[in-house]
Design an enzyme around this catalytic site. Sequence first.
Site, PDB file in Angstrom:
ATOM      1  N   ASP A  32       0.846  -1.202   0.000  1.00  0.00           N
ATOM      2  CA  ASP A  32       0.000   0.000   0.000  1.00  0.00           C
ATOM      3  C   ASP A  32       0.884   1.254   0.000  1.00  0.00           C
ATOM      4  O   ASP A  32       1.985   1.235   0.539  1.00  0.00           O
ATOM      5  CB  ASP A  32      -0.882   0.008   1.262  1.00  0.00           C
ATOM      6  CG  ASP A  32      -2.191   0.736   1.047  1.00  0.00           C
ATOM      7  OD1 ASP A  32      -3.243   0.086   1.044  1.00  0.00           O
ATOM      8  OD2 ASP A  32      -2.157   1.968   0.868  1.00  0.00           O
ATOM      9  N   TYR A 146     -11.670   7.729 -12.606  1.00  0.00           N
ATOM     10  CA  TYR A 146     -11.961   6.464 -11.927  1.00  0.00           C
ATOM     11  C   TYR A 146     -12.684   5.498 -12.877  1.00  0.00           C
ATOM     12  O   TYR A 146     -12.231   4.367 -13.081  1.00  0.00           O
ATOM     13  CB  TYR A 146     -12.814   6.766 -10.702  1.00  0.00           C
ATOM     14  CG  TYR A 146     -13.134   5.569  -9.843  1.00  0.00           C
ATOM     15  CD1 TYR A 146     -12.144   4.923  -9.102  1.00  0.00           C
ATOM     16  CD2 TYR A 146     -14.441   5.082  -9.751  1.00  0.00           C
ATOM     17  CE1 TYR A 146     -12.446   3.832  -8.296  1.00  0.00           C
ATOM     18  CE2 TYR A 146     -14.749   3.993  -8.942  1.00  0.00           C
ATOM     19  CZ  TYR A 146     -13.747   3.368  -8.217  1.00  0.00           C
ATOM     20  OH  TYR A 146     -14.053   2.293  -7.421  1.00  0.00           O
TER      21      TYR A 146
HETATM   22  P1  NAD Z   1      -9.872   2.638  -0.071  1.00  0.00           P
HETATM   23  O1  NAD Z   1      -9.560   3.975  -0.623  1.00  0.00           O
HETATM   24  O2  NAD Z   1     -10.170   2.534   1.388  1.00  0.00           O
HETATM   25  O3  NAD Z   1      -8.717   1.589  -0.399  1.00  0.00           O
HETATM   26  C1  NAD Z   1      -7.820   1.724  -1.469  1.00  0.00           C
HETATM   27  C2  NAD Z   1      -6.426   1.369  -0.967  1.00  0.00           C
HETATM   28  O4  NAD Z   1      -5.507   1.408  -2.070  1.00  0.00           O
HETATM   29  C3  NAD Z   1      -5.902   2.362   0.073  1.00  0.00           C
HETATM   30  O5  NAD Z   1      -5.296   1.663   1.133  1.00  0.00           O
HETATM   31  C4  NAD Z   1      -4.874   3.182  -0.701  1.00  0.00           C
HETATM   32  O6  NAD Z   1      -3.869   3.730   0.121  1.00  0.00           O
HETATM   33  C5  NAD Z   1      -4.346   2.149  -1.684  1.00  0.00           C
HETATM   34  N1  NAD Z   1      -3.768   2.747  -2.900  1.00  0.00           N
HETATM   35  C6  NAD Z   1      -4.330   3.694  -3.700  1.00  0.00           C
HETATM   36  N2  NAD Z   1      -3.493   3.988  -4.719  1.00  0.00           N
HETATM   37  C7  NAD Z   1      -2.381   3.207  -4.558  1.00  0.00           C
HETATM   38  C8  NAD Z   1      -1.172   3.059  -5.267  1.00  0.00           C
HETATM   39  N3  NAD Z   1      -0.921   3.782  -6.369  1.00  0.00           N
HETATM   40  N4  NAD Z   1      -0.248   2.185  -4.814  1.00  0.00           N
HETATM   41  C9  NAD Z   1      -0.489   1.437  -3.700  1.00  0.00           C
HETATM   42  N5  NAD Z   1      -1.619   1.541  -2.971  1.00  0.00           N
HETATM   43  C10 NAD Z   1      -2.564   2.411  -3.402  1.00  0.00           C
HETATM   44  O7  NAD Z   1     -11.111   2.077  -0.925  1.00  0.00           O
HETATM   45  P2  NAD Z   1     -11.956   0.743  -0.793  1.00  0.00           P
HETATM   46  O8  NAD Z   1     -13.367   1.130  -0.662  1.00  0.00           O
HETATM   47  O9  NAD Z   1     -11.350  -0.168   0.197  1.00  0.00           O
HETATM   48  O10 NAD Z   1     -11.789   0.136  -2.254  1.00  0.00           O
HETATM   49  C11 NAD Z   1     -10.869  -0.900  -2.528  1.00  0.00           C
HETATM   50  C12 NAD Z   1     -10.994  -1.310  -4.002  1.00  0.00           C
HETATM   51  O11 NAD Z   1     -12.318  -1.747  -4.270  1.00  0.00           O
HETATM   52  C13 NAD Z   1     -10.685  -0.157  -4.967  1.00  0.00           C
HETATM   53  O12 NAD Z   1      -9.930  -0.664  -6.042  1.00  0.00           O
HETATM   54  C14 NAD Z   1     -12.045   0.269  -5.440  1.00  0.00           C
HETATM   55  O13 NAD Z   1     -12.020   0.775  -6.751  1.00  0.00           O
HETATM   56  C15 NAD Z   1     -12.857  -1.023  -5.360  1.00  0.00           C
HETATM   57  N6  NAD Z   1     -14.279  -0.715  -5.160  1.00  0.00           N
HETATM   58  C16 NAD Z   1     -14.743  -0.333  -3.929  1.00  0.00           C
HETATM   59  C17 NAD Z   1     -16.090  -0.019  -3.784  1.00  0.00           C
HETATM   60  C18 NAD Z   1     -16.683   0.374  -2.463  1.00  0.00           C
HETATM   61  O14 NAD Z   1     -17.884   0.659  -2.394  1.00  0.00           O
HETATM   62  N7  NAD Z   1     -15.952   0.387  -1.352  1.00  0.00           N
HETATM   63  C19 NAD Z   1     -16.941  -0.053  -4.894  1.00  0.00           C
HETATM   64  C20 NAD Z   1     -16.406  -0.401  -6.116  1.00  0.00           C
HETATM   65  C21 NAD Z   1     -15.079  -0.752  -6.248  1.00  0.00           C
END
Ligand code: NAD
Length: 314
Positions: A32, A146
């Site tokens: 991360d 996104y």
């Molecule tokens: P979040 O923002 O809490 O988690 C994303 C994580 O990725 C964070 O820990 C961030 O620090 C890390 N990150 C971001 N860019 C990075 C990079 N360049 N290198 C390394 N680490 C990086 O979001 P979340 O809700 O936990 O979502 C996780 C995944 O699930 C994402 O890919 C998101 O697109 C997908 N998603 C989530 C939802 C939702 O409702 N929570 C819906 C659709 C898709």
Amino acid sequence: MAKILVAGGAGFIGSHLCKKLLDNDNEVICLDNFSTGRRENILPFLKLKNKNFKLIEHDVTKEVFLDCDEIYNLACPASPLQYQLHPIETIKSAFLGTLNLLELSLRNDAKILLASTSEIYGDPKIHPQREDYFGYVNPIGPRSCYDEGKRASETLMFDYHRQKNAKIKVVRIFNTYGPNMDVNDGRVVSNFIIQALLNKDITVYDKGLQTRSFCYVDDMTEGLIKMMAAKNNILGPINLGNPYEQTILELAKLIITLTDSKSKIIYLKKPQDDPIRRKPDIKKATDELDFKINIDIEEGLKRTIDYFKKTLSI
Ligand code: NAD
Ligand code: UDP
């Protein structure tokens, strides 16, 4: 015991996934860059000096070299507030991150799962959304970093599969909520719960008649693990989410009731390109993965409210 990389493992969903994978006796490498993730989310594993848990601080837009059997690619900001603050970093994380993790998967002959999103359907004209719908997406708007980033990531996954036999899995996650969401995340469930607990105004955008379908995080992580374990010919894309649809206004009222809050609802400007209706068709997930919803919205909200009460020391 498998050696599993969770890219984005310090984020909201990633931290729950790390916990479940550790509980299932796997070795977990959490990678991360802490852009939207937090150390607190993985502190329990670090504190316990769990020998099966390793943290690597790294940005997925740079190449990744390590040994692993499976890769979950969750590394991308997911909250509209957060990704619109950092649009270039977001589209780079989505596309270059997926590219680098696909290359890593080939070097290790590892399975790779992409956490794609319902946002690839944009502001959908088909309801509920099925996987064969191609979507209605603005390529140049404030959400495009996104939406288009994830669409291009899906393309890359399938091209790596067709051209290089990468062992891919693609899931499209619909709105997911639960403990470990950041207080400053900006998504609707955490915003409303925090506002309600502090008796502040509840900020409904537009008239609140837009709909979403909210899935509790434990059901989501079960679905992700089932997809990874599915046969190699199950590539996806597969929708994962809770088909129970409600308006944002209904959600606001439910949270006010569950928190016994004195908050008033106020109505603010509609964000550009905000999807009007969203609900997953989960027939494919049910048939191919035996995916189930075990936690309904009230129970999930109660657990999330308890988490924010502790976080805010209320
Ligand atoms: P979040 O923002 O809490 O988690 C994303 C994580 O990725 C964070 O820990 C961030 O620090 C890390 N990150 C971001 N860019 C990075 C990079 N360049 N290198 C390394 N680490 C990086 O979001 P979340 O809700 O936990 O979502 C996780 C995944 O699930 C994402 O890919 C998101 O697109 C997908 N998603 C989530 C939802 C939702 O409702 N929570 C819906 C659709 C898709
Ligand atoms: N929303 C809202 N008030 C808020 C945050 C969000 O009314 O404080 C609305 C937003 O306009 C959208 C829905 O809630 O229609 C879900 O927004 P969120 O940012 O959680 O995720 P999205 O589904 O849009 O990616």
